[in-house]
Design an enzyme around this catalytic site. Sequence first.
Site, PDB file in Angstrom:
ATOM      1  CG  PHE A 157      40.562  43.028  33.413  1.00 49.19           C
ATOM      2  CD1 PHE A 157      40.027  42.768  34.667  1.00 49.19           C
ATOM      3  CD2 PHE A 157      39.922  43.951  32.606  1.00 49.19           C
ATOM      4  CE1 PHE A 157      38.882  43.429  35.109  1.00 49.19           C
ATOM      5  CE2 PHE A 157      38.777  44.624  33.035  1.00 49.19           C
ATOM      6  CZ  PHE A 157      38.265  44.368  34.292  1.00 49.19           C
ATOM      7  CE  LYS A 181      39.575  49.293  28.456  1.00 40.03           C
ATOM      8  NZ  LYS A 181      39.296  50.150  29.593  1.00 40.03           N
ATOM      9  CG  ASP A 207      39.699  41.285  25.684  1.00 38.84           C
ATOM     10  OD1 ASP A 207      39.636  42.393  25.140  1.00 38.84           O
ATOM     11  OD2 ASP A 207      39.382  41.099  26.873  1.00 38.84           O
TER      12      ASP A 207
HETATM   13  N1  PLP Z   1      38.884  43.394  28.229  1.00 42.06           N
HETATM   14  C1  PLP Z   1      39.967  44.162  28.405  1.00 42.06           C
HETATM   15  C2  PLP Z   1      41.274  43.733  27.819  1.00 42.06           C
HETATM   16  C3  PLP Z   1      39.875  45.356  29.136  1.00 42.06           C
HETATM   17  O1  PLP Z   1      40.971  46.111  29.317  1.00 42.06           O
HETATM   18  C4  PLP Z   1      38.618  45.741  29.657  1.00 42.06           C
HETATM   19  C5  PLP Z   1      38.488  46.980  30.453  1.00 42.06           C
HETATM   20  O2  PLP Z   1      39.427  47.498  30.991  1.00 42.06           O
HETATM   21  C6  PLP Z   1      37.515  44.906  29.439  1.00 42.06           C
HETATM   22  C7  PLP Z   1      37.677  43.752  28.714  1.00 42.06           C
HETATM   23  C8  PLP Z   1      36.157  45.272  29.971  1.00 42.06           C
HETATM   24  O3  PLP Z   1      35.628  46.342  29.251  1.00 42.06           O
HETATM   25  P1  PLP Z   1      34.419  47.197  29.868  1.00 42.06           P
HETATM   26  O4  PLP Z   1      34.969  47.896  31.069  1.00 42.06           O
HETATM   27  O5  PLP Z   1      34.036  48.131  28.767  1.00 42.06           O
HETATM   28  O6  PLP Z   1      33.346  46.236  30.221  1.00 42.06           O
END
Ligand code: PLP
Length: 398
Positions: A138, A252, A223
């Site tokens: 994700f 986050k 990520d």
């Molecule tokens: N990458 C990861 C691993 C995530 O857990 C999330 C959100 O849950 C995102 C990217 C996307 O972040 P945002 O919701 O701030 O766009």
Amino acid sequence: MTTMQPAHRAQSTSLMSITPRPDAVMLRGQGSWLWDEAGRRYLDFIQGWAVNCLGHAPEVVRHALTTQAGLLLSPSPAFHNRPQLDVAARLCAVSGLDRVFLCNSGAEANEGAIKLARKWGRQQRGGAHEIITFTGAFHGRTLATMAASDKPGWDTLFAPAVEGFRRVEFGDLAAVEAAIGPDTAAVMLEPVQGEAGVITPPVGFLPGLRKLTQERGVLLILDEIQTGMGRTGPLFAKRHWNIAPDIMTLGKSIGAGVPLAALLARESVSCFEPGDQGGTFNGNPLMAAVGLAVLETLMDARFSEHAEQVSASLIERLEGLASRIPGASVRGLGHLLALCLPTPCASEVAARCFESGLLINAPRPDVLRFMPALSASQSEVEEMLSILEPIALERIDA
Ligand code: PLP
């Protein structure tokens, strides 16, 4: 513990429908606790989806916001500002990476990582543009980050999907090796997959991936939007495996509740030129000032010691509960933990916990996820278990 009163109904006809929400309207928060407009109190082990690393309304964030708000809000990204310079320098110092692009969401940081890898591939690897991603991944909800993710139906939902992503099995090093070709620019992954249900990679996978990508001359993008800023124990999850990525994204917890994210890269990969990347609010001093204050708090040895102790006790208590449920188990690291249940009843358990004043999340039908504030206390862990335990045991017996 929680006073049950009729929930104040949310006026929801003006909002676009993007997620099912309960009727409660959240009003205020403090530490591990949230209150809704009806006066109900919730023990929050979701914390804005692993966002509020310091809990709700932390003093350090309030202070940074109010101080900076009285000084300067948005001079425009066309000018330097002091908090932006300071947080960028600090992030480089602690991450081992050389350049930072500050932005507003995790998806935006990942979108930037994809752009950077594609430009690097065009300049340095004969036009390579493909990015290898993983099952269960994700990475966000922009068109490119949706294409990089592995959510059922997302390949056709907003067709045509962004091209240039190739998916392999998470944890399968041989599959990555077979997938790397002349068009490959990068391999992109979460060190621990959060949305997939808190999946830690097999031993040796991440060091193997670093070695492989180096040998084959492709980039490694980590990520760390969910895993970074102490969520799994160390400041970055990459430290569990002692690996150094070429590109890393943060989000986050970096803002502890305000919209801040970051794209970091090695000098040799930082090939953006003026016009390639940007945005009205990128690096605005209000968010940057918070980021700096949050980072300083997370770096405090007493804070991380406390977080470590509470995490150990949370793991122990969850394992105690799992031992009473045949087929259940606990997985995860630090303050990113999951209780895996033998039956697909996680949503029902989470809903019953909500009714009893506890917020936990069910990312998969058989997985409960726990993402408390790193500042949560031992007694809050006990209180959480005292609500969860009877509900989980009763549901499993049913
Ligand atoms: N990458 C990861 C691993 C995530 O857990 C999330 C959100 O849950 C995102 C990217 C996307 O972040 P945002 O919701 O701030 O766009």
